[in-house]
Design an enzyme around this catalytic site. Structure first.
Site, short mmCIF file in Angstrom:
data_model
loop_
_atom_site.label_atom_id
_atom_site.label_comp_id
_atom_site.label_asym_id
_atom_site.label_seq_id
_atom_site.Cartn_x
_atom_site.Cartn_y
_atom_site.Cartn_z
N GLY A 38 0.66 -1.09 0.21
CA GLY A 38 0.26 -0.04 0.10
C GLY A 38 0.91 1.00 -0.35
CD GLU A 57 9.33 0.37 6.19
OE1 GLU A 57 8.73 -0.18 5.98
OE2 GLU A 57 9.75 -0.92 7.16
CG HIS A 495 -1.78 -14.39 3.69
ND1 HIS A 495 -2.22 -15.79 3.17
CD2 HIS A 495 -0.50 -14.08 3.26
CE1 HIS A 495 -1.22 -16.08 2.18
NE2 HIS A 495 0.05 -15.51 2.47
C1 LIG Z 1 6.95 -14.37 4.55
C2 LIG Z 1 6.11 -14.68 4.06
C3 LIG Z 1 5.83 -14.84 2.57
C4 LIG Z 1 4.57 -14.17 2.37
N1 LIG Z 1 3.56 -14.70 1.06
C5 LIG Z 1 2.82 -14.08 0.09
C6 LIG Z 1 2.77 -13.78 -1.07
O1 LIG Z 1 3.19 -15.61 -1.55
N2 LIG Z 1 1.61 -13.93 -1.69
C7 LIG Z 1 0.66 -12.26 -0.77
O2 LIG Z 1 0.13 -11.92 -1.72
N3 LIG Z 1 1.34 -12.28 0.51
C8 LIG Z 1 2.04 -13.09 0.72
N4 LIG Z 1 2.67 -12.52 1.82
C9 LIG Z 1 1.29 -11.45 2.63
C10 LIG Z 1 2.50 -10.45 1.54
O3 LIG Z 1 3.52 -9.50 2.64
C11 LIG Z 1 1.76 -9.41 2.98
O4 LIG Z 1 0.09 -9.54 3.05
C12 LIG Z 1 1.37 -7.90 2.32
O5 LIG Z 1 2.84 -7.29 2.33
C13 LIG Z 1 1.46 -6.54 3.37
O6 LIG Z 1 1.52 -5.75 2.38
P1 LIG Z 1 0.89 -3.44 3.31
O7 LIG Z 1 0.99 -3.05 2.34
O8 LIG Z 1 -0.21 -4.13 4.51
O9 LIG Z 1 2.35 -3.96 4.73
P2 LIG Z 1 3.60 -4.09 4.28
O10 LIG Z 1 4.20 -4.66 3.25
O11 LIG Z 1 3.23 -5.62 5.67
O12 LIG Z 1 4.44 -2.67 4.44
C14 LIG Z 1 4.44 -2.38 5.79
C15 LIG Z 1 5.82 -1.85 6.30
O13 LIG Z 1 5.09 -0.29 7.19
C16 LIG Z 1 6.39 -0.63 8.38
N5 LIG Z 1 5.87 -0.65 9.12
C17 LIG Z 1 5.23 -0.79 9.84
N6 LIG Z 1 4.99 -0.07 11.44
C18 LIG Z 1 5.84 1.23 11.16
C19 LIG Z 1 5.79 3.02 11.93
N7 LIG Z 1 5.83 3.13 12.90
N8 LIG Z 1 6.91 3.71 11.23
C20 LIG Z 1 7.43 2.94 10.25
N9 LIG Z 1 7.68 2.07 9.13
C21 LIG Z 1 6.32 0.94 9.83
C22 LIG Z 1 6.58 -2.08 8.12
O14 LIG Z 1 8.43 -2.01 8.70
C23 LIG Z 1 6.72 -2.86 7.05
O15 LIG Z 1 7.82 -2.34 5.63
C24 LIG Z 1 3.70 -13.21 2.70
C25 LIG Z 1 4.49 -12.89 4.29
C26 LIG Z 1 5.68 -13.59 4.53
C27 LIG Z 1 5.89 -12.51 5.99
#
Ligand SMILES: Cc1cc2nc3c(=O)[nH]c(=O)nc-3n(C[C@H](O)[C@H](O)[C@H](O)COP(=O)(O)OP(=O)(O)OC[C@H]3O[C@@H](n4cnc5c(N)ncnc54)[C@H](O)[C@@H]3O)c2cc1C
Ligand code: SF4
Length: 566
Positions: A38, A57, A495
């Site tokens: 996102g 980040e 997830h």
């Molecule tokens: C091992 C593993 C395998 C996966 N495989 C898949 C897959 O194959 N396919 C799939 O669709 N999904 C997969 N996922 C899930 C996927 O990674 C997540 O659903 C996705 O990354 C979520 O996206 P997001 O934008 O919500 O946040 P994220 O990608 O989690 O990013 C959030 C970021 O915000 C940062 N953050 C948090 N709090 C703060 C703060 N207070 N200040 C500054 N930064 C902060 C974190 O460090 C992080 O980098 C996997 C997850 C893992 C752990």
């Protein structure tokens, strides 16, 4: 410069700041918190529209040179900065689930398996987002953009574990449901070898050069070959090219409205600390007109709970923490000591099968040598969770030790695990949700944490266990369960979604259908926390598509009026 905030020496690192805009008096137009799916979409689209964007980040920046070779390099794999572990993979333990998530520049994309699947259309007909937009008409366009930007293609690199999955599915009578996953991986053309470098294949020459996949199975340890389409090689790369500034190792600890305007109409002050420092935490403050929370489902919930409680953002909806979903997952698998083929070969998740209408299973692997997870797997144990299942597990291990002492010890110790083990990730599209609250747990009353509440998520899916048995029979191996699922009846999931869901009002959710936070101006949430239904598939493509849609409503910088509210 805005005179309402902290002393200059505390708030500015001049070298890393953009030129000041005396007219506007804000350090940035938008501050994006978190650089995952996102966050990266938001940063790229906003920078492209001419806004001055900062991305805060918490995690580190990773390159092929500093990524760990195997999971034994715990310091560079796991994220627990207070213990000196500064990796990109985080585990959080709750009563209802152990939640795995990424923490890095590029968020979860550094550690994710790069499976990018669109959910069935019916997800738009359940949950609090139902009827708030013509989702079925609108979303295909955004899935299309998200797929193109993430370089989604059907997996062509099938390893021995994938062929075994097909065979097991054939034997069980649902071989026709076998599919190769759609992945965000730069794969070689048919018949070509991997590890070949090409100029940017995805963004018309605007992106970085890339190397084709070798099928080493290492995606979840971070791709050291530049073949996985991580966000730092895509959306975030382009955002930086358009002028967005990424602040790694920078944790946001406060966001408060400026100038006595409680609704954020006069902008926000964002406070940060260095996330990897233990003592000198280098507090800094930045001002901006608008904020995008993109810290992931858990990260955004945690931050908003803190800010609501400390009075910085008191009007955040009381629905915060409601409707958290875990995709109803269970991890099982099969281990075959001394198997003739290396089961770690292939991409991390190369294929899947549907074992019934609601349940699908994907074959997952870690790269050779990454055996640390082997401590968490044990001999498969059926039965309802609880003391009886633990007793049954102990009996199974004991009987196996008596019958095949050597083989049993081999299967329970971690060395060789990644080459011999195939993890079967079982996901169910059946709805089930939990709640997160901000509470002092009974065992540690000194501070508040996220605490899960609600009905237990099932850790035992009988059909999935049966399938693991069939799979193991093919190789003469052992079907396996995850130890925490047996001992604590707690499923593991990568997830986690929801917690700040899209809804019609603050009575039912935290953001509106354009991701605007109820009761605040120019404040958005773009991450997994807004997802309002169980997707039944890996969520990253949906998070990306939703963020694309949310950003499509924000006008170019020249036209922005800065009073955007739900
Ligand atoms: C091992 C593993 C395998 C996966 N495989 C898949 C897959 O194959 N396919 C799939 O669709 N999904 C997969 N996922 C899930 C996927 O990674 C997540 O659903 C996705 O990354 C979520 O996206 P997001 O934008 O919500 O946040 P994220 O990608 O989690 O990013 C959030 C970021 O915000 C940062 N953050 C948090 N709090 C703060 C703060 N207070 N200040 C500054 N930064 C902060 C974190 O460090 C992080 O980098 C996997 C997850 C893992 C752990
Ligand atoms: S299989 Fe190996 S080379 Fe291919 S994307 Fe995954 S880590 Fe990179």
């Amino acid at each position: 410069m805005n005179g309402t905030i902290a002393e200059p020496e505390e708030r500015r690192d001049e070298a890393s700041m953009p030129p000041r805009d005396n007219q506007l008096n804000f350090d940035f137009d938008f501050i994006v918190i978190g650089s995952g799916f996102g966050g990266s979409v938001s940063a790229h689209r906003l920078a492209e529209k001419g806004y001055r964007v900062a991305v805060m980040e918490m995690g580190r920046r990773w390159t092929p040179d500093n990524l760990p070779h195997t999971s034994w390099s715990i310091r560079r794999w796991i994220w627990r900065p207070n213990l000196g572990l500064r990796g990109f993979f985080n585990l959080r333990f709750f009563k209802h689930a152990t939640i795995f998530h990424g923490c890095a520049v590029g968020g979860g994309s550094i550690t994710y398996a790069s499976t990018l699947l669109a959910p069935p259309e019916k997800v738009w007909e359940s949950g609090s987002w139902t009827g708030l937009a013509d989702w079925k008409t609108e979303m295909p366009r955004h899935y299309g953009t998200a797929s193109r930007m993430l370089g989604v293609m059907e997996n062509r690199i099938l390893g021995p574990a994938d062929r075994l999955l097909k065979q097991a599915a054939d034997d069980a009578g649902f071989g026709h449901t076998f599919y190769c996953t759609n992945v965000g991986i730069f794969q070689p053309a048919e018949g070509q070898p991997g590890n070949q470098t090409f100029p940017d294949p995805f963004f018309g020459g605007e992106g970085p050069a890339r190397t084709t996949c070798m099928g080493c199975g290492g995606c979840m340890m971070g791709c050291r070959y530049g073949a996985k389409n991580t966000l730092d090689l895509g959306y975030l790369y382009l955002a930086e090219k358009h002028g967005a500034q990424v602040f790694p190792e920078t944790r946001v600890v406060n966001v408060k409205p400026l100038g006595g305007m409680g609704d954020g109409g006069a902008g926000y002050e964002v406070s940060t600390i260095k996330s990897t420092a233990f003592i000198r935490r280098q507090p800094r403050r930045f001002t901006c007109r608008a904020v995008v929370f993109s810290a992931s489902s858990l990260g955004t919930m945690e931050l908003l709970f803190k800010l609501k409680e400390k009075g910085s953002l008191p009007a955040i909806s009381g629905q915060l923490g409601q409707h958290v979903r875990t995709n109803s997952e269970s991890l099982i698998g099969a281990r075959t000591p001394g198997y003739s083929q290396d089961l770690s070969q292939g991409v991390a998740i190369g294929c899947g099968v549907y074992i019934d209408e609601h349940t699908h299973i994907e074959a997952v692997r870690y790269p050779s040598g990454s055996d640390a997870m082997g401590f968490l797997t044990t001999i498969l144990t059926n039965g309802r969770p609880g003391p009886r299942r633990i007793g049954l597990w102990l009996k199974n291990v004991f009987v196996s030790l008596l019958r095949h002492p050597f083989k049993t010890v081999r299967v329970l110790q971690p060395v060789g695990w990644a080459r011999e083990f195939v993890c079967l990730l079982c996901m169910q599209a059946l709805d089930g949700e939990i709640e997160m609250r901000w509470q002092r747990p009974w065992f540690w009353p000194f501070r508040k944490f996220l605490v899960s509440r609600g009905k237990k998520v099932p850790t035992y899916i009988p059909k999935a266990n049966e399938f693991a048995q069939k799979y193991a029979q093919l190789t003469g191996g052992y079907p396996m369960s995850m130890l925490p699922e047996i001992l604590f009846d707690v499923p593991g999931t990568a997830h986690c979604i929801g917690g700040c869901v899209i809804a019609d009002s603050s009575t039912h959710g935290v953001v509106d259908s354009r991701h605007r936070v109820f009761h605040y101006k120019n404040m958005y949430i773009c991450d997994g926390s807004v997802v309002a239904a169980n997707l039944g598939v890996n969520p990253s493509l949906t998070i990306t598509a939703l963020a694309e849609r949310a950003m499509s409503f924000i006008p170019p910088a020249m036209e922005k009026e800065w009073n955007d509210a739900a």
